[in-house]
Design a protein around this motif. Sequence first.
Motif, short mmCIF file in Angstrom:
data_model
loop_
_atom_site.label_atom_id
_atom_site.label_comp_id
_atom_site.label_asym_id
_atom_site.label_seq_id
_atom_site.Cartn_x
_atom_site.Cartn_y
_atom_site.Cartn_z
N THR A 96 71.83 58.80 55.55
CA THR A 96 73.10 58.23 56.01
C THR A 96 73.16 58.20 57.53
O THR A 96 73.60 57.21 58.14
N ASP B 233 84.41 54.18 58.91
CA ASP B 233 83.97 54.64 60.23
C ASP B 233 83.66 53.46 61.14
O ASP B 233 84.11 53.41 62.30
N ALA C 246 80.32 62.83 64.44
CA ALA C 246 80.34 62.91 62.97
C ALA C 246 80.54 64.32 62.44
O ALA C 246 80.61 64.52 61.22
N TRP D 138 76.80 63.92 57.87
CA TRP D 138 75.87 62.97 57.27
C TRP D 138 74.59 63.67 56.84
O TRP D 138 74.14 64.62 57.49
N VAL E 113 73.75 54.69 59.38
CA VAL E 113 75.00 54.45 60.10
C VAL E 113 74.74 54.42 61.60
O VAL E 113 75.32 53.60 62.32
N SER F 179 81.56 55.19 55.04
CA SER F 179 81.05 54.85 56.36
C SER F 179 81.52 53.48 56.84
O SER F 179 81.56 53.22 58.05
#
Length: 388
Positions: A225, A196, A217, A221, A229, A193
Amino acid sequence: MTTTAAPLTAAPAVLDRIESVTLSSVTLPLPNPISDAKVFTGRQRPMSEVAFLFAEIRTEAGFEGLGFGYSKRAGGPAQFAHAREIAADVIGEDPNDIARLWTKLVWAGASVGRSGASTQAIAAIDVALWDLKAKRAGLPLAKLLGAHRDSVRCYNTSGGFLHESIEQVKENATRTLESGVGGIKIKVGLPDSAEDLRRVRAVREHLGDGVPFMVDANQQWDRPTAMRVSRRLEEFDLVWIEEPLDAYDAEGHAELARSLDTAVATGEMLTSVAEHYELIRQRSVDIIQPDAPRIGGITQFLKLAALADHANLQLAPHFAMEIHVHLAAAYPHEPWVEHFDWLHPLFNERLETRDGRMHLSDRPGLGVTLTEQARAWTVDSVRIDAPR
């Protein structure tokens, strides 16, 4: 002096009848293999082609309609096979009775369900019937439905996939904005991540603060998560965070939607109105993202749009902009439409983008016709005619 109106006749109110349905399975090759997070998490292989199901309907009065559905990776042959089995059920029917014909088709194949590949097969026929109806009226489809606007906000996805370097993604974004598209979406959901976040930061800095920016995404996830995130992503002033969780996790999406300032968007992978209704019922989304070919066509999309409007949701249909520009233009709240250039080789016409918006044309129906190249990519075809 009084006059007496002529009595109503008892003749059947049939305006026309369907004479033939031609179904074509067309494989569109992509210039380069495409990878989103599902590839990097090992759940799918890179995508190198898209399978399309086209339906061309002709009536006794000479009207024609074109519709299509699609499948990425597996499923295209199944859609074609199912459509081939049920298409004869509309022969001889009045093409104006679209909702009744949708019900007839779904019950013709009800033993394999009322969602998924079976209704995606119906979608191509349903879209063709709506295209035909609008052409009969001499109107763009959006005008037949009742447009709220003549253009819609649009954003691009096809330049933001994970198989390309961040420098290439930035170059793609610049070119896209110069073409008149208004927003940029990039893919996230990598196993790391931190990578990302690095990519998102780089693109936001490249775009500046005023450009609409979204991330997707692709369901990769888990709940912890996604929460962690997504909270980190809030600093980038995103329009939405898309598919942070599994598409069927309505409860998890609802928790995210309650917890974040950034809008949560999902729905593209669902294949029925009933599945979307669960998102609406649980307040799982701020922005709902139905895909007309996936949920059974325009007839079903209109049902869902009414539910979404009642819930005061924003709308951002997935893919298939040639269909969705019309449906979005007819939605009461200002929507978004996803710009993909992948389908350009299939159609002779182009949708105009300028000043951040996608504009309706004055062409009747969907306003598109198949190219000779699309017909050259046909891998299977069948024509079902009225018995003579």
